[in-house]
Design a protein around this motif. Structure first.
Motif: not given
Length: 306
Positions: A39-60
């Motif tokens: 979750y810390q990695l995703l928090d860092q991504c969120k601080s950059m303005g990125l959308t985040t998810t735990h679902d790899n298929t959502e990324v695709v």
């Protein structure tokens, strides 16, 4: 353009930051996934303005270009999750060490557009060096797109895939060698009386300056080295010590060892039926992607082997 990262570690974040800072991609057009435990990695991504998810298929589903930025051991599991969602409209860019294009293609639907990349950690400060190879199913223009994206974090060059593991051994692992060189130079400075902080800065700027001279002058490093060494001067005395310690031979051994480790890592990470079986022979001589100029590639390989 929509960009996705499966895996949200340092390299994924470095690439995302480079894309954003270049103005090439807006933060809202980048999505990154990672397990709930990270979750810390995703928090860092969120601080950059990125959308985040735990679902790899959502990324695709939400991306046209998908960077596979996971550890080699996790490639089979992740590809099995996303394979049903991959189409010809997706460009999959793998930065998983040691995993060949052929093996990635075996884990994905037929005719998947796959690119294999080896970046390095200075990408974090937009001074990276990346080598990439294109799969046979890639479309015209895919190589230019990948080069453009990777160039936002440094130097990027397209290569025959047989050179990607050597790139791993040289520029992929090379920063760690150079960090040790900086540390050693700084230790030497401290030994002869310099403050530690100043010694580190001088050592780092010395490597930076030397690298810029090689790149900007086009002069061979051996000639630049000789230009520094005045007859009977301090540099030749220092170089004598380095030669006694076989510095160049040790660096050559380090590149070779890291290259072999990259290949072995790919083998260990994959099921037995899709392991890397003699990449140089299987890919370079029998299954070369049609997009390469075969005669030119053979000439390059012969020159490199001399």
């Amino acid at each position: 353009m929509k960009i996705g990262f499966i895996g949200a570690g340092k390299m994924a974040q470095a690439l995302a930051r480079g894309l954003i800072n270049s103005g090439r991609i807006a933060p809202e057009n980048i999505i990154a996934s990672s397990p709930k435990t990270d979750y810390q990695l995703l928090d860092q991504c969120k601080s950059m303005g990125l959308t985040t998810t735990h679902d790899n298929t959502e990324v695709v589903h939400k991306s046209g270009v998908v960077f596979l930025a996971v550890k080699p051991i996790n490639v089979p599991k992740v590809t099995s999750e996303i394979a049903p969602s991959i189409s010809r409209e997706h460009l999959l860019v793998s930065i998983a060490m040691g995993i060949t294009i052929r093996n990635m293609e075996a884990l994905l639907p037929s005719k998947s557009r796959v690119v294999r990349v080896m970046p390095n950690t200075p990408s974090v400060v937009r001074a990276g060096a990346s080598g990439f190879a294109m799969g046979s199913a890639c479309r015209d223009g895919d190589g230019d797109l990948v080069r453009e994206l990777l160039s936002t974090v440094g130097f990027a060059v397209e290569l025959p895939e047989a050179w990607i593991d050597p790139v791993t051994g040289l520029s992929g692992s090379g920063p760690s060698y150079m960090f040790s060189v900086i540390e050693g130079l700084a230790d030497g400075g401290v030994k002869v009386g310099l403050p530690r902080e100043l010694a580190i800065k001088l050592a780092a700027h010395t490597l930076l300056g030397a690298a810029k001279m090689v790149l900007e002058t086009g002069i061979h490093p051996a000639q630049l080295k000789d230009d520094v060494q005045s007859p009977g001067g301090s540099s030749i005395y220092g170089m004598h010590k380095l030669e006694n310690g076989n510095l160049k031979g040790i660096l050559i051994d380090a590149v070779e060892a890291a290259t072999n480790r990259s290949r072995a890592t790919g083998d260990k990470a994959l099921p037995r039926d899709v392991r890397n079986n003699e990449l140089d022979q299987a890919i370079v001589y029998h299954e070369r992607p049609a997009r390469y100029d075969h005669q030119e590639e053979e000439q390059q390989l012969r020159r490199a082997s001399r």
